[in-house]
Design a protein around this motif. Structure first.
Motif, short mmCIF file in Angstrom:
data_model
loop_
_atom_site.label_atom_id
_atom_site.label_comp_id
_atom_site.label_asym_id
_atom_site.label_seq_id
_atom_site.Cartn_x
_atom_site.Cartn_y
_atom_site.Cartn_z
N ALA A 228 0.82 -1.20 0.00
CA ALA A 228 0.00 0.00 0.00
C ALA A 228 0.86 1.26 0.00
O ALA A 228 1.63 1.51 0.93
CB ALA A 228 -0.92 0.00 1.21
N HIS A 229 0.70 2.09 -1.03
CA HIS A 229 1.46 3.32 -1.16
C HIS A 229 1.12 4.31 -0.05
O HIS A 229 1.98 5.09 0.38
CB HIS A 229 1.19 3.94 -2.54
N SER A 230 -0.10 4.30 0.43
CA SER A 230 -0.49 5.24 1.49
C SER A 230 0.25 4.99 2.79
O SER A 230 0.38 5.88 3.62
CB SER A 230 -2.00 5.18 1.72
N LEU A 231 0.78 3.77 2.98
CA LEU A 231 1.55 3.43 4.17
C LEU A 231 3.05 3.54 3.94
O LEU A 231 3.79 3.93 4.84
CB LEU A 231 1.21 2.01 4.64
N THR A 232 3.50 3.14 2.77
CA THR A 232 4.91 3.19 2.40
C THR A 232 5.00 3.77 0.98
O THR A 232 4.81 3.05 0.00
CB THR A 232 5.57 1.80 2.44
N PRO A 233 5.28 5.07 0.86
CA PRO A 233 5.18 5.73 -0.45
C PRO A 233 6.39 5.52 -1.36
O PRO A 233 7.03 6.47 -1.81
CB PRO A 233 4.99 7.20 -0.08
N VAL A 234 6.70 4.26 -1.64
CA VAL A 234 7.68 3.95 -2.68
C VAL A 234 6.94 3.83 -4.01
O VAL A 234 5.75 3.49 -4.05
CB VAL A 234 8.47 2.65 -2.37
N ALA A 235 7.65 4.07 -5.10
CA ALA A 235 7.01 4.05 -6.41
C ALA A 235 6.43 2.68 -6.75
O ALA A 235 5.48 2.57 -7.53
CB ALA A 235 8.01 4.48 -7.48
N ARG A 236 6.99 1.63 -6.16
CA ARG A 236 6.54 0.27 -6.45
C ARG A 236 5.20 -0.08 -5.81
O ARG A 236 4.57 -1.07 -6.19
CB ARG A 236 7.61 -0.74 -5.98
N ASN A 237 4.76 0.67 -4.80
CA ASN A 237 3.51 0.34 -4.13
C ASN A 237 2.30 0.94 -4.85
O ASN A 237 2.43 1.82 -5.70
CB ASN A 237 3.57 0.78 -2.67
N LEU A 238 1.11 0.48 -4.46
CA LEU A 238 -0.13 0.82 -5.15
C LEU A 238 -0.92 1.87 -4.38
O LEU A 238 -1.09 1.76 -3.16
CB LEU A 238 -0.99 -0.44 -5.30
N THR A 239 -1.42 2.85 -5.11
CA THR A 239 -2.26 3.88 -4.49
C THR A 239 -3.60 3.29 -4.09
O THR A 239 -4.02 2.22 -4.58
CB THR A 239 -2.49 5.04 -5.45
N ASP A 240 -4.31 4.00 -3.23
CA ASP A 240 -5.64 3.54 -2.83
C ASP A 240 -6.57 3.46 -4.03
O ASP A 240 -7.44 2.58 -4.09
CB ASP A 240 -6.21 4.47 -1.76
N ARG A 241 -6.42 4.37 -4.98
CA ARG A 241 -7.25 4.31 -6.18
C ARG A 241 -6.98 3.03 -6.97
O ARG A 241 -7.92 2.39 -7.50
CB ARG A 241 -7.00 5.55 -7.05
N GLN A 242 -5.73 2.63 -7.04
CA GLN A 242 -5.41 1.36 -7.70
C GLN A 242 -5.99 0.18 -6.93
O GLN A 242 -6.52 -0.77 -7.52
CB GLN A 242 -3.89 1.22 -7.86
N LEU A 243 -5.87 0.22 -5.61
CA LEU A 243 -6.45 -0.85 -4.79
C LEU A 243 -7.97 -0.94 -5.01
O LEU A 243 -8.53 -2.04 -5.08
CB LEU A 243 -6.14 -0.63 -3.31
N ASP A 244 -8.61 0.21 -5.13
CA ASP A 244 -10.05 0.21 -5.38
C ASP A 244 -10.39 -0.48 -6.70
O ASP A 244 -11.37 -1.23 -6.80
CB ASP A 244 -10.58 1.65 -5.39
N ALA A 245 -9.57 -0.22 -7.72
CA ALA A 245 -9.82 -0.85 -9.03
C ALA A 245 -9.62 -2.36 -8.95
O ALA A 245 -10.37 -3.13 -9.58
CB ALA A 245 -8.89 -0.24 -10.08
N ILE A 246 -8.64 -2.79 -8.19
CA ILE A 246 -8.41 -4.22 -8.01
C ILE A 246 -9.60 -4.86 -7.30
O ILE A 246 -10.08 -5.93 -7.68
CB ILE A 246 -7.09 -4.45 -7.25
N ARG A 247 -10.14 -4.17 -6.29
CA ARG A 247 -11.34 -4.66 -5.60
C ARG A 247 -12.51 -4.79 -6.56
O ARG A 247 -13.21 -5.81 -6.58
CB ARG A 247 -11.70 -3.71 -4.47
N GLU A 248 -12.71 -3.78 -7.37
CA GLU A 248 -13.86 -3.78 -8.29
C GLU A 248 -13.76 -4.91 -9.32
O GLU A 248 -14.78 -5.41 -9.80
CB GLU A 248 -13.96 -2.43 -8.98
N SER A 249 -12.55 -5.32 -9.65
CA SER A 249 -12.36 -6.41 -10.61
C SER A 249 -12.33 -7.79 -9.94
O SER A 249 -12.21 -8.80 -10.61
CB SER A 249 -11.06 -6.21 -11.38
N ARG A 250 -12.42 -7.80 -8.60
CA ARG A 250 -12.27 -9.02 -7.79
C ARG A 250 -10.91 -9.67 -8.04
O ARG A 250 -10.77 -10.89 -8.07
CB ARG A 250 -13.41 -10.02 -8.04
N GLY A 251 -9.90 -8.82 -8.17
CA GLY A 251 -8.54 -9.31 -8.29
C GLY A 251 -7.89 -9.46 -6.93
O GLY A 251 -8.56 -9.68 -5.93
#
Length: 350
Positions: A228-251
């Motif tokens: 999670a980028h919101s916890l550890t803001p390295v470029a390799r981590n995922l923003t909350d918006r990206q996490l939301d998209a993964i949730r919506e796709s059931r990934g």
């Protein structure tokens, strides 16, 4: 003991490097070694029953840029690789995977049924994954061949650019929105993977590339080893918006054990507590739900917390999650069942 299917490891790279120095990869994996993180004995000791085993072409001796006085760092992207040498190395790694299978050291799995059968047989369930597609040609001829040989997952890029897209650097603090996304060849690659039943891994790709895949694929969005980028803001981590998209796709997202991606300060330090791992799981579960979180250790490819140590220490994470309130059903999902669901969907089995 909770059985674990892990979303990412680099054991094939370690075995190839040691083989080039004269070691026997079969004996190293089957009988055990004091090097790296994974071998058969340590996997069994820690309940590691299988995982995605990366075919990854190294850029050479990669090192993170040293932090400045503020703890910040930005490691430049590695240079693009030539295709023919990359193909040779990828074939060498695949050959090691098949040598291990012939020797009974693990089982190469192409279906979820194969994975479950390997669990029952107490054989390490290895799924061939490609991390960065430098070995694949623009016409995707090699993709067809690797798929026939068992490739069932790939990430279009590692943290460098290639003909298919653009990767993110290892940098802190930094947004994952660091450059362009997929090329036209990259869009063709995604569509071909959907057709063949090869899972697309969104780890290492730029945020623009993430959204390019999201609007092209007809499969769940997956990042095999990201946090999670919101916890550890390295470029390799995922923003909350990206996490939301993964949730919506059931990934799903596989928790990366790399300390740089766990710690609030993004540092490469082994004295990273298990609580940092738990807080990333907590955040991703809160954001995406229990069905979208799994494990993606990056064993043999990163510095991991000393409390884990290697594959034999996986149950310490299970214990920490149990102490944090995760029940038996939750742990089964995080440790293996979420992976098997998403792989089944990617592989046209569900």
């Amino acid at each position: 003991m909770e059985l674990i299917f892990d979303g990412h490891n680099d054991v094939l790279l370690r075995l190839l490097n040691n083989m080039q120095d004269g070691a026997d990869p079969v004996a190293e994996f089957r009988d055990g070694t004091d090097q790296g993180h994974i071998d058969g004995p340590r996997a069994r000791a820690g309940g590691l029953a299988g995982g995605l085993c990366a075919i990854y072409i190294s850029s050479g001796h990669f090192e993170l840029r040293k932090p400045d006085d503020n703890g910040h760092y930005a490691t430049p992207l590695e240079a693009p690789l030539q295709r023919q040498p990359s193909l040779d190395i990828a074939l060498a790694m695949a050959a090691i995977a098949y040598r291990l299978e012939r020797a009974g050291a693990w089982t190469i799995c192409r279906t979820v049924a194969d994975i479950r059968a390997a669990f029952e047989a107490n054989s390490f369930a290895a799924v061939l994954h490609m991390e960065g597609c430098e070995a694949i040609d623009r016409e995707l001829i090699a993709l067809e061949t690797f798929h026939a040989a068992g490739l069932r997952s790939l990430g279009p890029v590692w943290s460098r650019n290639n003909i298919f897209g653009h990767g993110v650097p290892f940098a802190y603090p930094m947004s994952p929105d660091t450059g362009p996304g997929l090329t036209e060849a990259g869009f063709d690659l995604v569509r071909a993977c959907n057709r063949l039943g090869i899972m697309i891994d969104l780890s290492h790709i730029t945020e623009k590339g993430f959204w390019d895949v999201a609007r092209t694929t007809d499969k769940p969005l997956v990042a095999t080893h990201s946090n999670a980028h919101s916890l550890t803001p390295v470029a390799r981590n995922l923003t909350d918006r990206q996490l939301d998209a993964i949730r919506e796709s059931r990934g799903l997202v596989g928790l990366n054990y790399a300390t740089t991606m766990l710690r609030a300060d993004g540092q490469d330090l082994v004295d990273t507590p298990l609580s940092d791992m738990v807080r990333h799981v907590d955040h991703m579960v809160e954001r995406m739900g229990i069905d979208c979180v799994a494990l993606g250790s990056d064993f043999d490819g990163a510095t991991i917390p000393a409390e884990i140590g290697d594959a034999s220490g996986n149950q310490k994470l299970v214990a920490a999650l149990t102490a944090a309130g995760y029940g038996a059903d939750d742990l089964a999902k995080i440790c293996r069942e979420n992976w098997l669901r998403v792989l089944g969907q990617a592989w046209h089995e569900a």
